[in-house]
Design an enzyme around this catalytic site. Structure first.
Site, PDB file in Angstrom:
ATOM      1  N   THR A  71       0.930  -0.923   0.018  1.00  0.00           N
ATOM      2  CA  THR A  71       0.105  -0.089  -0.290  1.00  0.00           C
ATOM      3  C   THR A  71       0.753   1.457  -0.091  1.00  0.00           C
ATOM      4  O   THR A  71       1.342   1.759   0.785  1.00  0.00           O
ATOM      5  CB  THR A  71      -0.803   0.204   1.191  1.00  0.00           C
ATOM      6  OG1 THR A  71      -1.672  -1.403   1.212  1.00  0.00           O
ATOM      7  CG2 THR A  71      -2.220   1.612   1.268  1.00  0.00           C
ATOM      8  N   GLU A 110      -4.002  -5.380  -3.095  1.00  0.00           N
ATOM      9  CA  GLU A 110      -4.290  -6.618  -1.681  1.00  0.00           C
ATOM     10  C   GLU A 110      -5.496  -6.271  -1.083  1.00  0.00           C
ATOM     11  O   GLU A 110      -5.318  -4.855  -0.515  1.00  0.00           O
ATOM     12  CB  GLU A 110      -2.868  -7.409  -1.232  1.00  0.00           C
ATOM     13  CG  GLU A 110      -3.500  -8.897  -1.092  1.00  0.00           C
ATOM     14  CD  GLU A 110      -3.775  -9.700  -2.077  1.00  0.00           C
ATOM     15  OE1 GLU A 110      -3.599  -9.239  -3.094  1.00  0.00           O
ATOM     16  OE2 GLU A 110      -5.266  -9.526  -1.933  1.00  0.00           O
ATOM     17  N   GLY A 146     -17.433  -2.407  18.812  1.00  0.00           N
ATOM     18  CA  GLY A 146     -16.351  -2.764  19.198  1.00  0.00           C
ATOM     19  C   GLY A 146     -15.303  -1.736  20.016  1.00  0.00           C
ATOM     20  O   GLY A 146     -15.672  -1.192  20.594  1.00  0.00           O
ATOM     21  N   CYS A 163      -3.051  -2.388   8.966  1.00  0.00           N
ATOM     22  CA  CYS A 163      -3.411  -1.546   7.916  1.00  0.00           C
ATOM     23  C   CYS A 163      -4.804  -0.791   7.906  1.00  0.00           C
ATOM     24  O   CYS A 163      -4.251   0.506   7.841  1.00  0.00           O
ATOM     25  CB  CYS A 163      -4.068  -2.748   7.172  1.00  0.00           C
ATOM     26  SG  CYS A 163      -3.591  -4.656   6.684  1.00  0.00           S
ATOM     27  N   LYS A 180      -8.045  -9.008  16.229  1.00  0.00           N
ATOM     28  CA  LYS A 180      -9.162  -9.390  15.905  1.00  0.00           C
ATOM     29  C   LYS A 180      -8.654 -10.847  15.865  1.00  0.00           C
ATOM     30  O   LYS A 180      -7.973 -11.293  15.808  1.00  0.00           O
ATOM     31  CB  LYS A 180      -9.499  -8.966  13.850  1.00  0.00           C
ATOM     32  CG  LYS A 180      -8.009  -9.474  13.205  1.00  0.00           C
ATOM     33  CD  LYS A 180      -8.240  -8.686  11.812  1.00  0.00           C
ATOM     34  CE  LYS A 180      -9.466 -10.205  11.262  1.00  0.00           C
ATOM     35  NZ  LYS A 180      -8.954  -9.135   9.861  1.00  0.00           N
TER      36      LYS A 180
HETATM   37  C1  UGA Z   1      -8.376  -4.892   6.470  1.00  0.00           C
HETATM   38  C2  UGA Z   1      -9.439  -4.901   5.544  1.00  0.00           C
HETATM   39  O1  UGA Z   1     -10.707  -5.272   5.464  1.00  0.00           O
HETATM   40  C3  UGA Z   1      -8.360  -5.691   3.811  1.00  0.00           C
HETATM   41  O2  UGA Z   1      -9.829  -5.776   2.864  1.00  0.00           O
HETATM   42  C4  UGA Z   1      -7.389  -4.987   3.668  1.00  0.00           C
HETATM   43  O3  UGA Z   1      -6.641  -5.462   2.099  1.00  0.00           O
HETATM   44  C5  UGA Z   1      -6.385  -4.802   5.500  1.00  0.00           C
HETATM   45  O4  UGA Z   1      -6.174  -4.132   5.762  1.00  0.00           O
HETATM   46  C6  UGA Z   1      -4.859  -4.299   4.811  1.00  0.00           C
HETATM   47  O5  UGA Z   1      -5.125  -2.922   3.813  1.00  0.00           O
HETATM   48  O6  UGA Z   1      -4.511  -5.192   4.293  1.00  0.00           O
HETATM   49  P1  UGA Z   1      -7.634  -6.828   8.285  1.00  0.00           P
HETATM   50  O7  UGA Z   1      -6.607  -5.153   9.012  1.00  0.00           O
HETATM   51  O8  UGA Z   1      -6.188  -7.806   8.131  1.00  0.00           O
HETATM   52  O9  UGA Z   1      -8.286  -6.157   7.385  1.00  0.00           O
HETATM   53  O10 UGA Z   1      -8.931  -6.538   9.228  1.00  0.00           O
HETATM   54  P2  UGA Z   1      -9.836  -6.111   9.363  1.00  0.00           P
HETATM   55  O11 UGA Z   1     -10.852  -7.789   9.413  1.00  0.00           O
HETATM   56  O12 UGA Z   1     -10.305  -5.518   8.106  1.00  0.00           O
HETATM   57  O13 UGA Z   1     -10.364  -6.115  10.743  1.00  0.00           O
HETATM   58  C7  UGA Z   1      -9.490  -4.229  11.063  1.00  0.00           C
HETATM   59  C8  UGA Z   1     -10.058  -4.613  12.420  1.00  0.00           C
HETATM   60  O14 UGA Z   1     -11.728  -3.620  12.259  1.00  0.00           O
HETATM   61  C9  UGA Z   1     -10.579  -4.982  13.065  1.00  0.00           C
HETATM   62  O15 UGA Z   1      -9.677  -4.643  14.270  1.00  0.00           O
HETATM   63  C10 UGA Z   1     -11.492  -5.500  13.673  1.00  0.00           C
HETATM   64  O16 UGA Z   1     -12.029  -5.739  14.242  1.00  0.00           O
HETATM   65  C11 UGA Z   1     -12.343  -4.493  13.559  1.00  0.00           C
HETATM   66  N1  UGA Z   1     -13.599  -4.426  13.326  1.00  0.00           N
HETATM   67  C12 UGA Z   1     -14.001  -5.346  11.499  1.00  0.00           C
HETATM   68  C13 UGA Z   1     -14.853  -4.057  13.667  1.00  0.00           C
HETATM   69  O17 UGA Z   1     -14.239  -3.433  15.200  1.00  0.00           O
HETATM   70  N2  UGA Z   1     -15.700  -3.845  13.694  1.00  0.00           N
HETATM   71  C14 UGA Z   1     -16.135  -4.725  12.579  1.00  0.00           C
HETATM   72  O18 UGA Z   1     -17.599  -4.684  11.918  1.00  0.00           O
HETATM   73  C15 UGA Z   1     -15.569  -5.028  10.917  1.00  0.00           C
END
Ligand code: UGA
Length: 442
Positions: free
Chosen positions: A121, A154, A259, A266, A326
Site C-alpha cells: 500500500t 491487495e 467494538g 492496515c 481481531k
Molecule cells: C483490512 C481490510 O479489511 C483488507 O481488505 C485489507 O486488505 C487489509 O486491511 C490491508 O490493507 O492489508 P485487516 O486489517 O486484516 O484487513 O482486518 P479487518 O478484518 O478489516 O479488521 C480490522 C479491524 O477492524 C479489526 O480490529 C476488527 O476487529 C475491526 N472491525 C472490523 C470492527 O471493529 N468491526 C467490524 O465490523 C469489522
C-alpha cells in the site's frame, strides 16, 4: 514464466503461496534469513488459516521456493511482485524506504525485460517513482531493458487471507501498458474464469483505490461505534440498528459490528497516510481525520466504561480476554488491547490477560516496559484470568470466547462485572448466571 515475490510478510507470503496454488512457479524473497530458513524448513512466521497447507504442498512439488538472494530472484524471474512494508513515519506519512531500496535493487540486477507489480500500500504516485528509480539505475548501468510498472493492490484480511486471495470481490490492475494488463489477466486467469470482476485502470487510480477502500471501511466501523455509544444512554439496542441499516443494500451488513475500535497493521496506518497525502496536496480529508480521532477515543471510552461501573480502577484487577486486533491471527499490531492495557495500568489497575495465539507477541510487548511487566500477568486460559478479578472484559471476538462456562466465571470472579466489548453474548444469557452485563451500544 517464473514469478518472484519480494517480501515474505502477510501480503507477500500469502501472494506467493496462492500464486503457486494457481499453478505458477514462485520464488519468495526476504532479507530476513531466519525467516527464509524457517520457511524452507516448513516453519511459518505468521499464523494464517490454510496457508501452511498450501506452502507444504507447493514447496513439495517445487512450485514454491524461498530465498534471501534478491539478485538471483531478479535475474531469473520475469515477473516481480513487490510486497514490502510501508509503515507509518512519525508524521503519519508512509515510510517508503524499503520499497525504494527494492526498486534500486531491481534496476541494479535485472538482466532482461521485467514486469514489476506493486502490492504494497503506497501513496499515489509511488508507482511512477518506482519506475524512475529503476530507469535511473538502468541508465547508470548503461543497459537498455524495458519494464512495466503495475499497481495491483491487495484486499486480503488477516485471518482470512488465503480465502480472500483465492476468492476476491475484485482484482484491481493499474498500469499504463495494455500488454502488461494482458499479462496480469493471464496471471489471474483462474480467478477471472470463476467470474471475479477485474478493474483495469491507470497506476495512480489503482493506488488510490486501495487507500479509499481502507479509509471507507475504517470510517464505517467508526460510524457504528459512535452510533453504539449514542445508543447506550438512549436505551437503544445497536444490534437492531445495525441489522436494519445493513439490510439497506446501499449500506450493506459488513463492518457494522461495534467494538473497542479498529486496529491492525492496515487501517490505522493507511488512514494516517491518506490524511498526510491529502494535506500535502491541500485537499483535506476531514472525515478520515475525524475517524482517526474517534477510533482512538473509542479505546479510552471502553476503559472509562469499566472504571465507571467499578467506581474507579485503582487497586482493581481486570481480566482481559483477547489481545490480538481481531481473531484468527497472532498479530497485536495497533490492537485496541494494547492501548486499553496501558490505560488500565496507568490508572492503577492490575491486569490479567489471555489470548488463544497472541500470547507470545504480547509477552514480548509487555517485557519491553518495566511498569507493564510488573502490572500485567499473562494466563493460560479464560478461567485463570477470571480468578479473583473485579471484572472480566472480552476484547477480541475469538470463537472460543462464545462458549465460556458462565457459572464457573461467576464463581471465580471477585465481583460479577462482565464487559462484552464485542457484543458476543445476549444480555439475558449472561445475567441468568448472576453476572452484570455490559456490551457496546446495548
Ligand atoms: C483490512 C481490510 O479489511 C483488507 O481488505 C485489507 O486488505 C487489509 O486491511 C490491508 O490493507 O492489508 P485487516 O486489517 O486484516 O484487513 O482486518 P479487518 O478484518 O478489516 O479488521 C480490522 C479491524 O477492524 C479489526 O480490529 C476488527 O476487529 C475491526 N472491525 C472490523 C470492527 O471493529 N468491526 C467490524 O465490523 C469489522
Amino acid at each position: 514464466m517464473r514469478i518472484a515475490v519480494i517480501g515474505a510478510g502477510y501480503v507477500g507470503l500469502v501472494t506467493g503461496a496462492c500464486l503457486s496454488q494457481l499453478g505458477w512457479d514462485v520464488l519468495c524473497v526476504d532479507n530476513d534469513e531466519d525467516k527464509i530458513n524457517g520457511l524452507t524448513n516448513g516453519v511459518l512466521p505468521i499464523h494464517e488459516p490454510g496457508l501452511e497447507d498450501i506452502i507444504f504442498r507447493s514447496a513439495n512439488c517445487q512450485k514454491l521456493e524461498f530465498t534471501s538472494d534478491l539478485e538471483w530472484a531478479v535475474e531469473t524471474c520475469e515477473v516481480i511482485f513487490i510486497a514490502v512494508g510501508t509503515p507509518s513515519l512519525d508524521d503519519g506519512s508512509a515510510d517508503l524506504n524499503c520499497i525504494i531500496q527494492v526498486a534500486k535493487d531491481i534496476g541494479h540486477f535485472m538482466t532482461g525485460c521485467r514486469m514489476v507489480i506493486n502490492k504494497s500500500t503506497v501513496p499515489v504516485g509511488t508507482g511512477h517513482t518506482i519506475g524512475h528509480i529503476i530507469q535511473r539505475e538502468l541508465d547508470r548501468r548503461q543497459v537498455n531493458y524495458s519494464f512495466d510498472i503495475i499497481s495491483n493492490p491487495e484486499f486480503l484480511r488477516e485471518g482470512n487471507a488465503v480465502e480472500d486471495f483465492l476468492h476476491p470481490d475484485r482484482v484491481v490492475v493499474g498500469t499504463e501498458s495494455e500488454a502488461a494488463a494482458g499479462i496480469m489477466i493471464k496471471i489471474y486467469r483462474a480467478l477471472l474464469e470463476k467470474g471475479t470482476p477485474f478493474v483495469i485502470t491507470n497506476l495512480v487510480s489503482a493506488e488510490m483505490i486501495k487507500y479509499a477502500c481502507n479509509a471507507f471501511l475504517a470510517a464505517k466501523i467508526t460510524f457504528i461505534n459512535e452510533i453504539a455509544n449514542l445508543c447506550e444512554p438512549l436505551g437503544v439496542n445497536v444490534r437492531h440498528v445495525a441489522l436494519a441499516m445493513g439490510l439497506d443494500r446501499r449500506i450493506g451488513p459488513d463492518f457494522l459490528q461495534p467494538g473497542p475500535g479498529y486496529g491492525g497493521a492496515c487501517f490505522p496506518k493507511d488512514t494516517r497516510a491518506l490524511v498526510s497525502i491529502s494535506e500535502q496536496v491541500g485537499a483535506p480529508l476531514t472525515l478520515v481525520q475525524a475517524t482517526i480521532i474517534a477510533n482512538q477515543n473509542q479505546r479510552f471510552k471502553m476503559v472509562e466504561k469499566i472504571a465507571g461501573q467499578l467506581g474507579g480502577l485503582y487497586g482493581k484487577t481486570i481480566g482481559l480476554l483477547g489481545l490480538t486486533f481481531k481473531p484468527n491471527t497472532d498479530d497485536i499490531r495497533e490492537s485496541p488491547a494494547l492501548t486499553i492495557i496501558e490505560e488500565l495500568v496507568n490508572r492503577g489497575a492490575f491486569v490479567k490477560a489471555y489470548d488463544p495465539i497472541g500470547i507470545e507477541n504480547t509477552a514480548r510487548w509487555i517485557k519491553a516496559d518495566k511498569h507493564r511487566e510488573e502490572n500485567v500477568k499473562l494466563c493460560s486460559d479464560e478461567y485463570e484470568v477470571a480468578d479473583q478479578c473485579n471484572a472480566l472484559v472480552i476484547l477480541t471476538d475469538w470463537k472460543q470466547f462464545k462458549n465460556l462456562d458462565l457459572s464457573r466465571i461467576k464463581a471465580l470472579l471477585a465481583e460479577p462485572f462482565f464487559f462484552d466489548l464485542r457484543n458476543m453474548y445476549l444480555r439475558q444469557t449472561v445475567e441468568e448466571h448472576g453476572l452484570r452485563y455490559y456490551g457496546v451500544g446495548l
